[in-house]
Scaffold this active site. Sequence first.
Site, PDB file in Angstrom:
ATOM      1  N   LYS A  65       5.455   4.704 -10.001  1.00 56.03           N
ATOM      2  CA  LYS A  65       4.166   4.703  -9.314  1.00 56.03           C
ATOM      3  C   LYS A  65       3.003   4.559 -10.289  1.00 56.03           C
ATOM      4  CE  LYS A  65       5.865   7.444  -5.412  1.00 56.03           C
ATOM      5  NZ  LYS A  65       5.867   8.768  -4.752  1.00 56.03           N
ATOM      6  N   GLY A  68       6.929  10.944   3.726  1.00 56.77           N
ATOM      7  CA  GLY A  68       7.153  11.352   5.108  1.00 56.77           C
ATOM      8  C   GLY A  68       7.126  10.156   6.042  1.00 56.77           C
ATOM      9  N   GLY A  76      14.702  19.421   3.209  1.00 53.20           N
ATOM     10  CA  GLY A  76      14.670  17.972   3.297  1.00 53.20           C
ATOM     11  C   GLY A  76      13.623  17.318   2.418  1.00 53.20           C
ATOM     12  N   GLU A  88       0.810  -1.222   0.000  1.00 49.89           N
ATOM     13  CA  GLU A  88       0.000   0.000   0.000  1.00 49.89           C
ATOM     14  C   GLU A  88       0.843   1.271   0.000  1.00 49.89           C
ATOM     15  OE1 GLU A  88      -2.714   2.205  -0.682  1.00 49.89           O
ATOM     16  OE2 GLU A  88      -3.728   0.416   0.069  1.00 49.89           O
ATOM     17  N   VAL A 100       3.005   3.558  -3.428  1.00 44.37           N
ATOM     18  CA  VAL A 100       2.583   4.552  -4.422  1.00 44.37           C
ATOM     19  C   VAL A 100       2.240   5.894  -3.784  1.00 44.37           C
ATOM     20  CG1 VAL A 100       0.819   5.151  -6.138  1.00 44.37           C
ATOM     21  CG2 VAL A 100       1.810   2.855  -6.101  1.00 44.37           C
ATOM     22  N   ILE A 139      -1.348   7.972   1.500  1.00 41.99           N
ATOM     23  CA  ILE A 139      -2.641   8.027   0.815  1.00 41.99           C
ATOM     24  C   ILE A 139      -3.082   6.612   0.447  1.00 41.99           C
ATOM     25  CG2 ILE A 139      -3.906   8.960  -1.157  1.00 41.99           C
ATOM     26  CD1 ILE A 139      -1.673  11.046  -1.437  1.00 41.99           C
TER      27      ILE A 139
END
Length: 397
Positions: free
Chosen positions: A201, A299, A183, A125, A128, A132
């Site tokens: 992706k 992130g 960053g 999951e 990509v 989300i």
Amino acid sequence: MIKIAILGFGVVGSGVYEIIRKNEKNITKKTGGQQVDIKYILDLRDFPDHEEQGLFTKSYDDILHDPEVSIVVEVMGGLTPAYEYSKAALAAGKNVITSNKELVAEHGTELMALAKEQNVNYLFEASVGGGIPIIRPLNQCLAANEIEEIYGILNGTTNYILTKMVTEGADFAGALSEAQRLGYAERNPEADVEGYDACRKIAILASLATGKYVNWRFVPTEGITKITRSDVAFAEKFDAVIKLIGFAKIAEDGMVNIRVCPMVISKTHQLSDVNDVFNAILVKGDSIGDVMFYGRGAGKLPTASAVVADIIDAAKHIHINKFITWKKSEKDIMADPGAAVMRFFVRADSEAVIKDFAGAEDLGHEGGEWFFVTDEMKEADFVAALDGRGSFIRVLS
């Protein structure tokens, strides 16, 4: 109790550890009462100040040959040794969870087939959309639909750079430098700014949508390095913005028109307001119409959140293979990109170029460059007519 091993203790791996420790009770409830326990963390580095020193190992054999470990979480990135480790774990009857888009795009077909053979799961999951949810919705929630189109802002680094160019008038180099300082961009940003990250992706999404493997290496891919401040300014005159888009359009005959490229997008379009490091994926199904998934595409905690969701799913289906797969196609399913029909935003070398495009909308000129937008036409015909007398950006209608 479900024992897991985490391969890699970088940004995502440490996030997975943190979420499992912080949300232990909630995770146990969602697995149906089975506690998820971290037995190993694999990393070549030492973490002398970590409070759980006993979890760390530098030997993958410790994990591979431990029958208690039923889920291996691969968050190392890259192909080697991630591929070898993932394949060995699946062959040993262990579930594998990954956030590794490069690995899924390159070897996903083989690894999913091996998971099915061993009656375990290979779940990805986080590969990509980061945090989300998109893989599970495509495979489950939208399963009743024939997927017709997927358009996505799939890379936060490039979206941040383009947002700075639009909102602050920055040039590409300046916006990239700022992204690196914060960053958001790597020291070597090639995978992001040249479109390779988004390419992998969209190839994964197209493979899921069609059920046929779409090889990312054959996806036409352009990055954002040639976008200028003038492009951004004249797109504004067209009441539009520029975004790096990965798209796949699936015809009734199963042929896929797929590409990654900068696109000029009207400010009335849903994707136009997706800014900074945020990502969004727009899916069009034959029954549901348009559905958009929006959020942080990368992130530490957003990506780790998606990984832990897959861990929970695997814990609930330890010896049940969930049918997430695509197969190698017996024929080429890639449509001829030159046959695609669209409009084009052009930066031309002279005003005379505009006259060769009937119905073109003249946007004006600056510094010896003329800007205009064509009517819809086949890409091959457009490229032949332009004949190298300028550069262009495709228009998302």
